[in-house]
Design an enzyme around this catalytic site. Structure first.
Site, short mmCIF file in Angstrom:
data_model
loop_
_atom_site.label_atom_id
_atom_site.label_comp_id
_atom_site.label_asym_id
_atom_site.label_seq_id
_atom_site.Cartn_x
_atom_site.Cartn_y
_atom_site.Cartn_z
N ALA A 176 0.84 -1.19 0.00
CA ALA A 176 0.00 0.00 0.00
C ALA A 176 0.87 1.24 0.00
O ALA A 176 2.01 1.22 0.48
CB ALA A 176 -0.90 -0.01 1.22
N CYS A 177 0.35 2.33 -0.51
CA CYS A 177 1.05 3.60 -0.53
C CYS A 177 1.32 4.06 0.90
O CYS A 177 0.43 3.92 1.73
CB CYS A 177 0.16 4.62 -1.24
SG CYS A 177 0.95 6.19 -1.49
N PRO A 178 2.45 4.62 1.27
CA PRO A 178 3.60 4.97 0.42
C PRO A 178 4.66 3.88 0.36
O PRO A 178 5.82 4.19 0.09
CB PRO A 178 4.14 6.20 1.11
CG PRO A 178 3.94 5.92 2.56
CD PRO A 178 2.67 5.11 2.65
N GLY A 179 4.29 2.63 0.61
CA GLY A 179 5.27 1.54 0.65
C GLY A 179 6.18 1.46 -0.55
O GLY A 179 7.40 1.39 -0.41
N ARG A 185 4.03 14.46 1.69
CA ARG A 185 3.00 14.93 2.61
C ARG A 185 3.44 14.59 4.03
O ARG A 185 4.49 13.97 4.21
CB ARG A 185 1.65 14.31 2.26
CG ARG A 185 1.65 12.82 2.13
CD ARG A 185 0.27 12.27 1.74
NE ARG A 185 0.31 10.82 1.74
CZ ARG A 185 0.58 10.08 0.68
NH1 ARG A 185 0.83 10.65 -0.49
NH2 ARG A 185 0.62 8.76 0.76
#
Lengths: 80, 381
Positions: free
Chosen positions: A18-21, B196
Site C-alpha cells: 500500500a502507498c507509500p510503501g 506529505r
C-alpha cells in the site's frame, strides 16, 4: 508491458504494498545503491506514477524509464 | 497426540493471542490435547505508548511494564527465552537455552519491531527518540531543560511503530511549550520522507492545516541520510540541510533477523496473506502485528484485532474445522493534538480514515484507554 534494454542492478518488487510503501521501498534501495547503479521498482499502485517522478525530481537521481503495464508499472531510477 | 502451538513474542499481539487461545481451547488444554507456549526474550510485557508521555515528564517507563506471567492465563506456558532458529520444513524451533529443537504444529510470529538508528550515520549519537525506554528517558532529560532553539522531529524510517506518534509529539511539544511560555523561543520543524506529512493521505490532509496554524514548520521529501552531531545538522538524500538544537528522530525500524534467515520475508517482516495472516512461504505459520507485512499501521490495535483472527483460525484448525476468520484491516487510533486534546481515527482495508475533531473528551478517552490497556493484554477488553 513494453521492455527497455536497461539492466537494473537491483529490482524492488513492491507489488501488493500500500502507498507509500513502494516509494519508501525505492528510496531504501536507492539509499543502499552505489552511485550510477540502476534500481528497478515494480509497483501496482497507481499513485506511484506521480510519487516516483515527484521524488526523483526532488533529488539528483534520474528516472531513466517508466513502463506502464496492465497490472503493474516498472520504474528505472539511476542513482546520482 | 498433543497439538503444540508456539507463539513467539510477548508484546500486544502475542499476549492477546496467548490469552485468546487459552480461552478458546481451555478444555483441550486441560485435557492435555493442546499445549500453548508463549516465548519472550524477557520476563516483562511492555506497553510502548507510555513512552510518548515520558519526555514531557507525565509518565514513568515503569507505568508501561507488567510481568508477562501476571498477564497471561495459567494454562499458557510462558517461557523466557530466545528463539534462535526456525525450520519451517521440519516444523521446529530452537531455543537459546535448550539444545534440542522443539516441534510445533502451529507457529505464530509476533516479534515486533527493532530500532536500527545505526543505518543513518550520526543518528545514534546526535538524535533522540521516544521509541525505546532508554530513548524516552534520555529525551526527557533534554526536553525538560530545553528553553530555546530549534526542535526538529524527523521521521527517518517508515514503516515505524505507531504512525500517529510523530504528529502527536510535535502537537504535544507545541502545546507544552506554549503553556510554559517558551514557544516563541523555540522553533519546531517536522520532516517526513514523502511529499506529505503522513503516509495516509487522509490523515495528512487533516494534520497539515493544524501544523500550519500552530507554526510548525514542515519539510517534506526529507529522507535523512546523515546526522552531524558536532555541527548539529541533519542532511537529507534530497540535498537539504537542517540545523537543530534538539533532534528527535523516528529511527529506521526492522524486524528480527531470524525471519529473513528462515526465508519468511525481507527486513524481518513476514510476507503474509493480508486477510488470513498465514505466511506465504510456510504451512501452519502465522504472523501478526508489526511482524506481518500487511501494509496496515504498526499499531497495538492492529495486533489486537489480528490476534483474535489468528486465535479463531488456529482453534478451528485444531478442531478439524475450516478456518474462516479473516482480518479486514481494522485499525483504531487516538491521536493527541496537544496536552489536553486528541482526535480519533478508525479505518480498514476498504474504508479510509476520517479524523474526528480534536476534543478534551477524546484526550481523556486516550488516557483512560492507556490505563485499561492491561485488560486488553489479559484478553478481557
Amino acid at each position: 508491458m513494453s521492455q527497455t534494454d536497461i539492466e537494473p542492478e537491483t529490482t524492488v518488487d513492491a507489488r501488493g504494498a500500500a502507498c507509500p510503501g513502494p516509494l519508501m521501498d525505492l528510496i531504501g534501495a536507492v539509499r543502499g545503491a552505489e552511485s550510477g547503479a540502476v534500481v528497478r521498482l515494480l509497483s501496482d499502485t497507481e499513485r506511484s506514477l506521480t510519487d516516483v517522478p515527484e521524488w526523483v525530481e526532488e533529488t539528483d537521481n534520474e528516472l531513466l524509464a517508466t513502463e506502464e503495464g496492465d497490472d503493474h508499472h516498472a520504474f528505472y531510477v539511476e542513482k546520482a | 497426540m498433543t497439538e503444540r502451538v508456539i507463539v513467539v513474542g510477548g508484546g500486544t499481539g502475542g499476549t492477546v493471542l496467548a490469552n485468546d487461545l487459552a480461552d478458546r481451547l481451555g478444555a483441550e488444554i486441560d485435557a492435555g490435547d493442546v499445549e500453548v507456549t508463549l516465548v519472550n526474550d524477557g520476563p516483562d510485557h511492555v506497553y510502548k505508548p507510555v513512552w510518548l508521555y515520558v519526555p514531557f515528564g507525565q509518565r514513568e517507563p515503569e507505568d508501561g511494564r507488567r510481568r508477562l506471567r501476571e498477564l497471561v492465563d495459567d494454562r499458557v506456558a510462558v517461557r523466557v527465552d530466545r528463539v534462535t532458529d526456525i525450520d519451517t520444513d521440519a516444523g521446529q524451533v530452537r531455543y537459546h537455552e535448550a539444545p534440542e529443537p522443539i516441534d510445533y504444529d502451529y507457529l505464530v510470529l509476533a516479534t515486533g519491531s527493532t530500532l536500527a538508528p545505526e543505518e543513518i550515520p550520526g543518528l545514534a549519537e546526535g538524535g533522540h527518540d521516544y521509541y525505546s525506554e532508554s530513548g524516552a528517558e534520555a529525551l526527557r532529560e533534554e526536553l525538560l531543560s530545553f528553553t530555546e532553539g530549534h526542535l526538529v522531529l524527523s521521521v527517518v524510517g517508515t514503516p515505524h511503530m505507531c504512525p500517529a506518534a510523530p504528529l502527536e509529539f510535535v502537537f504535544m511539544a507545541d502545546d507544552w511549550l506554549r503553556e510554559r511560555g517558551l514557544r516563541e523561543d523555540v522553533d519546531i520543524t517536522y520532516t517526513y520522507p514523502i511529499q506529505r506529512v503522513h503516509g495516509n493521505p487522509h490523515i495528512a490532509e487533516w494534520a497539515r492545516p493544524l501544523m500550519d496554524e500552530r507554526d510548525i514548520e514542515v519539510e517534506t521529501f526529507f529522507n535523512a541520510e546523515s546526522v552531524d552531531p558536532d555541527a548539529g545538522t541533519i542532511t537529507s538524500m534530497e540535498g537539504t540541510d537542517i540545523d537543530y538544537d534538539l533532534l528527535v528522530a523516528i529511527p529506521p525500524h526492522r524486524g528480527i533477523d531470524l525471519i529473513e534467515e528462515a526465508g519468511l520475508g525481507d527486513d524481518g517482516w513476514v510476507d503474509v496473506d493480508k486477510h488470513t495472516l498465514e505466511a506465504e512461504a510456510a504451512e501452519n505459520v502465522y504472523a501478526l502485528g508489526d511482524t506481518a507485512a500487511t501494509g496496515v499501521p504498526n499499531a497495538g490495535s492492529v495486533a489486537h484485532y489480528q490476534a483474535g483472527v489468528v486465535g479463531q483460525r488456529i482453534a478451528s484448525q485444531i478442531r478439524g474445522r475450516p478456518a474462516t476468520a479473516t482480518y479486514d484491516g481494522k485499525t483504531l487510533c487516538f491521536v493527541e493534538t496537544g496536552m489536553d486534546a486528541a482526535s480519533f481515527v478508525e479505518f480498514d482495508y476498504e474504508r479510509p480514515p476520517s479524523p474526528a475533531p480534536p476534543s478534551e473528551k477524546l484526550h481523556w478517552s486516550k488516557l483512560a484507554y492507556n490505563e485499561s490497556y492491561w485488560l486488553t493484554a489479559r484478553g478481557l477488553l
